[in-house]
Design an enzyme around this catalytic site. Sequence first.
Site, PDB file in Angstrom:
ATOM      1  N   GLN A 232      -5.318  -1.730   9.643  1.00 59.71           N
ATOM      2  CA  GLN A 232      -5.119  -3.073   9.090  1.00 59.71           C
ATOM      3  C   GLN A 232      -5.682  -4.143  10.023  1.00 59.71           C
ATOM      4  O   GLN A 232      -5.420  -4.136  11.227  1.00 59.71           O
ATOM      5  CB  GLN A 232      -3.618  -3.295   8.827  1.00 59.71           C
ATOM      6  CG  GLN A 232      -3.283  -4.592   8.142  1.00 59.71           C
ATOM      7  CD  GLN A 232      -3.833  -4.679   6.728  1.00 59.71           C
ATOM      8  OE1 GLN A 232      -4.034  -3.679   6.050  1.00 59.71           O
ATOM      9  NE2 GLN A 232      -4.100  -5.882   6.264  1.00 59.71           N
TER      10      GLN A 232
ATOM     11  N   ASP B 274     -11.613   2.045   3.603  1.00 65.07           N
ATOM     12  CA  ASP B 274     -11.821   0.594   3.518  1.00 65.07           C
ATOM     13  C   ASP B 274     -13.310   0.278   3.321  1.00 65.07           C
ATOM     14  O   ASP B 274     -13.655  -0.856   2.961  1.00 65.07           O
ATOM     15  CB  ASP B 274     -11.383  -0.080   4.826  1.00 65.07           C
ATOM     16  CG  ASP B 274     -10.033  -0.765   4.712  1.00 65.07           C
ATOM     17  OD1 ASP B 274      -9.672  -1.175   3.593  1.00 65.07           O
ATOM     18  OD2 ASP B 274      -9.368  -0.900   5.743  1.00 65.07           O
TER      19      ASP B 274
ATOM     20  N   LYS C 187       0.838  -1.206   0.000  1.00 63.89           N
ATOM     21  CA  LYS C 187       0.000   0.000   0.000  1.00 63.89           C
ATOM     22  C   LYS C 187       0.868   1.250   0.000  1.00 63.89           C
ATOM     23  O   LYS C 187       0.609   2.191  -0.745  1.00 63.89           O
ATOM     24  CB  LYS C 187      -0.883   0.013   1.257  1.00 63.89           C
ATOM     25  CG  LYS C 187      -2.203  -0.676   1.066  1.00 63.89           C
ATOM     26  CD  LYS C 187      -2.979  -0.661   2.368  1.00 63.89           C
ATOM     27  CE  LYS C 187      -3.946  -1.810   2.382  1.00 63.89           C
ATOM     28  NZ  LYS C 187      -4.501  -2.139   3.666  1.00 63.89           N
TER      29      LYS C 187
HETATM   30  N1  GUN Z   1      -6.990  -7.294   6.096  1.00 60.38           N
HETATM   31  C1  GUN Z   1      -7.167  -8.023   4.972  1.00 60.38           C
HETATM   32  N2  GUN Z   1      -7.684  -7.275   3.993  1.00 60.38           N
HETATM   33  C2  GUN Z   1      -7.839  -6.034   4.504  1.00 60.38           C
HETATM   34  C3  GUN Z   1      -8.318  -4.805   3.969  1.00 60.38           C
HETATM   35  O1  GUN Z   1      -8.734  -4.686   2.813  1.00 60.38           O
HETATM   36  N3  GUN Z   1      -8.303  -3.747   4.821  1.00 60.38           N
HETATM   37  C4  GUN Z   1      -7.870  -3.845   6.104  1.00 60.38           C
HETATM   38  N4  GUN Z   1      -7.915  -2.744   6.851  1.00 60.38           N
HETATM   39  N5  GUN Z   1      -7.414  -4.964   6.618  1.00 60.38           N
HETATM   40  C5  GUN Z   1      -7.395  -6.043   5.822  1.00 60.38           C
END
Ligand code: GUN
Length: 295
Positions: free
Chosen positions: A96, A119, A52
Amino acid sequence: MVLIDGKQTASDIREEIKNEVAELVKQGKRPPHLVAVLVGNDPASMTYVSSKERLSKKAGFHSTLLHFDKNISESELLKTVDKLNRDDTVDGYIVQLPLPLHIDSQKIIMAIDPAKDVDGFHPVNLGKMVAQLPGFLPATPYGIIELIKRYNIETSGKNALIIGRSLIVGRPLSILMSQKREGGNATVTVAHSRTKNIKELTLQADIIVTALGKAHFLTAGMVKEGVVVIDAGINSIEAPDTKRGYRLVGDTDFENVSKKASFITPVPGGVGPMTIAMLLKNTLQAYKYQFASNK
Ligand code: GUN
């Protein structure tokens, strides 16, 4: 058979975003700012967050990583969330998941300002999605809809089977694909761990989305000729012949199912790369909302 190239599509989308950001910066505006909050050292989360960071910067975004020790208290994390909510230089942020067990993830998600929830996990954004109001769509389902659109896959009136009902993929996707929208208008069935006779369902499906996290679950004997398969699974399996000792595969027996499919996504290089591209798209959208309302 058409191989759905998520890697290329994600790269195209990031290029579109990059051009838009470059134009904004040329006009004297600041770039969008995405923050990732990471707690602990889970290897999968660290890999995801570092991708990211890298891809945000490549698109011209300002990117910040807030990395906390796994022992951070829930109240400390809530304080960070509150600070991010009030920081005008932050357009969007993600916390996350998964979080350590002593932290209530729901409580953290509920504390995120929905206007910065890129998200799309906050109930306000999930509600807006259901009501088809402008908001943020969860990145993986959003990415799947985008692949369907960009590959001109017909969904209207088709039988779509989604295997998996997670809040991150299966459930939101089942809503999007049943809505009156591009990539929607399908007759959607959601299968899950309690579903009986899944083969009866898979054999009738025109489109199958697997999001259950079981390597090689969907086999060629379970699908009809011409099926569209979108594989949102990522599973690590042992591979002693490789340097790393493991290999990433999806939920589908790709080698055999691809022989019957009209369209199919590979793993890796299918749905996975789309998630970050759509997260960046949401962040750019959050930035635009912020400028429209404040500046
Ligand atoms: N853990 C696995 N996929 C994601 C996601 O798309 N966003 C977040 N915040 N955590 C994750």
